[in-house]
Design an enzyme around this catalytic site. Structure first.
Site, short mmCIF file in Angstrom:
data_model
loop_
_atom_site.label_atom_id
_atom_site.label_comp_id
_atom_site.label_asym_id
_atom_site.label_seq_id
_atom_site.Cartn_x
_atom_site.Cartn_y
_atom_site.Cartn_z
N ALA A 63 -6.23 64.64 50.48
CA ALA A 63 -6.42 63.74 51.61
C ALA A 63 -5.15 62.92 51.79
O ALA A 63 -4.37 62.75 50.84
CB ALA A 63 -7.60 62.83 51.35
N GLY A 106 -8.33 66.90 48.07
CA GLY A 106 -9.01 67.41 49.26
C GLY A 106 -8.62 68.84 49.58
O GLY A 106 -9.40 69.57 50.20
N GLU A 109 -10.78 70.86 47.48
CA GLU A 109 -12.15 70.72 48.01
C GLU A 109 -12.32 71.55 49.29
O GLU A 109 -13.36 72.18 49.50
CB GLU A 109 -12.44 69.24 48.26
CG GLU A 109 -12.53 68.46 46.95
CD GLU A 109 -12.55 66.96 47.14
OE1 GLU A 109 -11.58 66.41 47.73
OE2 GLU A 109 -13.51 66.30 46.72
N GLU A 129 -7.39 62.94 41.71
CA GLU A 129 -7.71 61.62 42.27
C GLU A 129 -7.77 60.52 41.23
O GLU A 129 -7.51 59.36 41.51
CB GLU A 129 -9.05 61.69 43.03
CG GLU A 129 -9.03 62.52 44.30
CD GLU A 129 -9.33 63.99 44.09
OE1 GLU A 129 -9.31 64.46 42.94
OE2 GLU A 129 -9.59 64.67 45.10
N1 CO8 Z 1 -1.06 62.20 51.11
C1 CO8 Z 1 0.00 61.73 51.81
N2 CO8 Z 1 1.29 62.14 51.59
C2 CO8 Z 1 1.48 63.06 50.64
C3 CO8 Z 1 0.40 63.59 49.86
C4 CO8 Z 1 -0.91 63.13 50.14
N3 CO8 Z 1 -2.00 63.58 49.49
N4 CO8 Z 1 0.91 64.48 48.98
C5 CO8 Z 1 2.25 64.51 49.20
N5 CO8 Z 1 2.58 63.65 50.20
C6 CO8 Z 1 3.94 63.39 50.74
C7 CO8 Z 1 4.80 62.58 49.79
O1 CO8 Z 1 4.50 61.22 49.91
C8 CO8 Z 1 6.19 62.94 50.25
O2 CO8 Z 1 6.47 62.22 51.41
P1 CO8 Z 1 7.93 61.48 51.55
O3 CO8 Z 1 8.89 62.65 51.60
O4 CO8 Z 1 7.83 60.74 52.84
O5 CO8 Z 1 8.10 60.67 50.33
C9 CO8 Z 1 6.03 64.41 50.68
O6 CO8 Z 1 4.63 64.63 50.87
C10 CO8 Z 1 6.50 65.39 49.63
O7 CO8 Z 1 5.87 65.06 48.39
P2 CO8 Z 1 6.66 64.77 47.04
O8 CO8 Z 1 8.04 64.26 47.34
O9 CO8 Z 1 5.79 63.91 46.19
O10 CO8 Z 1 6.77 66.25 46.47
P3 CO8 Z 1 6.81 66.69 44.94
O11 CO8 Z 1 7.06 68.17 44.95
O12 CO8 Z 1 7.72 65.82 44.16
O13 CO8 Z 1 5.32 66.42 44.41
C11 CO8 Z 1 2.92 66.51 44.46
C12 CO8 Z 1 4.24 67.15 44.93
C13 CO8 Z 1 2.78 66.65 42.95
C14 CO8 Z 1 1.80 67.26 45.17
C15 CO8 Z 1 2.89 65.01 44.84
O14 CO8 Z 1 3.25 64.88 46.20
C16 CO8 Z 1 1.53 64.40 44.68
O15 CO8 Z 1 1.14 64.05 43.57
N6 CO8 Z 1 0.76 64.23 45.80
C17 CO8 Z 1 -0.54 63.62 45.76
C18 CO8 Z 1 -1.58 64.58 45.28
C19 CO8 Z 1 -2.91 63.88 45.19
O16 CO8 Z 1 -3.09 62.94 44.50
N7 CO8 Z 1 -3.89 64.40 45.97
C20 CO8 Z 1 -5.18 63.81 46.02
C21 CO8 Z 1 -5.27 62.88 47.17
S1 CO8 Z 1 -6.82 61.99 47.21
C22 CO8 Z 1 -7.94 63.11 47.72
O17 CO8 Z 1 -7.64 64.18 48.14
C23 CO8 Z 1 -9.38 62.73 47.59
C24 CO8 Z 1 -10.12 63.03 48.82
C25 CO8 Z 1 -11.15 62.00 48.94
C26 CO8 Z 1 -11.41 61.62 50.36
C27 CO8 Z 1 -12.35 60.51 50.32
C28 CO8 Z 1 -13.08 60.34 51.58
C29 CO8 Z 1 -14.32 59.59 51.42
#
Ligand code: CO8
Length: 255
Positions: A63, A106, A109, A129
């Site tokens: 998400a 997400g 999911e 998460e």
């Molecule tokens: N949301 C927003 N932006 C994101 C997300 C995300 N989930 N994942 C990556 N990005 C962005 C980064 O911020 C970055 O942006 P910027 O260049 O502007 O800094 C860009 O994408 C590239 O990412 P990275 O530079 O971090 O790339 P890396 O290769 O270094 O890392 C990762 C990749 C490991 C995937 C890292 O980006 C990461 O950890 N992302 C988050 C993953 C995560 O935690 N996902 C879970 C999110 S929460 C969720 O899904 C729960 C759903 C619940 C919904 C609830 C509703 C009720």
């Protein structure tokens, strides 16, 4: 359409998640677009399968954290934030997730809401998460546990670690692992096969398989038998069995 790319080839509709700057993070706008595009297609008898895919690097990294970060609990509850994903899950058209790269949070999911997951060898699945101080919120604690069992679900959800495609296949999350470059072709070929079958039987099969996750064995077997009986009211059953006996290919009409 800001967040998706859509293609249709015969009865197969491919939806490509397209937010490359955030690794296809799932925003509210993306969800609205997805539902708006698929809602009428789900009712279209000419459409027999959806394929959902992302980019080489990411199916979806979860998400959209930026969008959620500042919200309050009461805002999330008032909006019933992301409840629309249940509408996606409930579409009756079969859905194949064609996963390259990251399927996190997400993203994992979303893949689990699909009927099949076809993954590339470099794909990675996880529910990270916990690292953000929250838990899965689009069905992860429920669907992952049903698919891979409590031991593996606890492992992934409590540690936030990812599993590679082969571990995901062994665990029962992934239907098939193929070389990275084969993911979309394999998904499209599979979707074409599914779309070629009669819609009543496909719908019945999906509903019966999914019922296995919701009910006890006795009720599930009874449900299956009743649905099986009901299919004898369809032209497709007559056509499928006649074609077999006449040693020719069936022509299903979806009724
Ligand atoms: N949301 C927003 N932006 C994101 C997300 C995300 N989930 N994942 C990556 N990005 C962005 C980064 O911020 C970055 O942006 P910027 O260049 O502007 O800094 C860009 O994408 C590239 O990412 P990275 O530079 O971090 O790339 P890396 O290769 O270094 O890392 C990762 C990749 C490991 C995937 C890292 O980006 C990461 O950890 N992302 C988050 C993953 C995560 O935690 N996902 C879970 C999110 S929460 C969720 O899904 C729960 C759903 C619940 C919904 C609830 C509703 C009720």
């Amino acid at each position: 359409m800001n967040n998706l790319k859509i293609e249709q080839d015969g009865g197969v509709v491919t939806v490509r998640l397209h937010r490359p700057h955030v690794l296809n993070a799932l925003s509210a706008e993306l969800l609205t677009e997805l539902l708006d595009i698929l809602r009428p297609l789900d009712k279209n008898p000419q459409v027999g399968c959806f394929v959902i895919t992302g980019s080489e690097r990411a199916f979806a990294a979860g998400a959209d954290i930026k969008e959620m970060a500042g919200r309050t609990a009461s805002e999330m509850a008032a909006e019933d934030y992301f409840s629309g994903w249940e509408e996606f899950a409930a579409f009756r058209t079969p859905k194949i997730a064609a996963v390259n790269g990251l399927a996190l949070g997400g993203g994992c999911e979303l893949a689990m809401m699909c009927d099949l997951i076809i993954a590339g060898e470099s794909a990675a699945f996880g529910q990270p998460e916990i690292r953000l101080g929250v838990i899965p919120g689009i069905g992860g604690t429920q669907r992952l546990t049903r698919l891979v069992g409590r031991p593996k679900a606890m492992d992934l959800i409590l540690t936030g670690r990812t599993m590679d495609a082969h571990e995901a296949e062994r665990a029962g999350l992934v239907s098939r692992v193929v070389p990275d470059g084969r993911v979309l072709p394999e998904a499209l070929e599979t979707a074409t096969v599914i779309a070629s079958y009669g819609r009543p039987a496909v719908t019945a099969a999906r509903e019966c398989v999914d019922r296995a996750l919701e009910t006890g064995l006795g009720d599930g077997v009874l449900f299956e038998r009743r649905v099986f009986h009901g299919l004898f009211a369809t032209e497709d059953q007559k056509e499928g069995m006649s074609a077999f006996l006449e040693k020719r290919a069936p022509v299903f009409r979806g009724r």
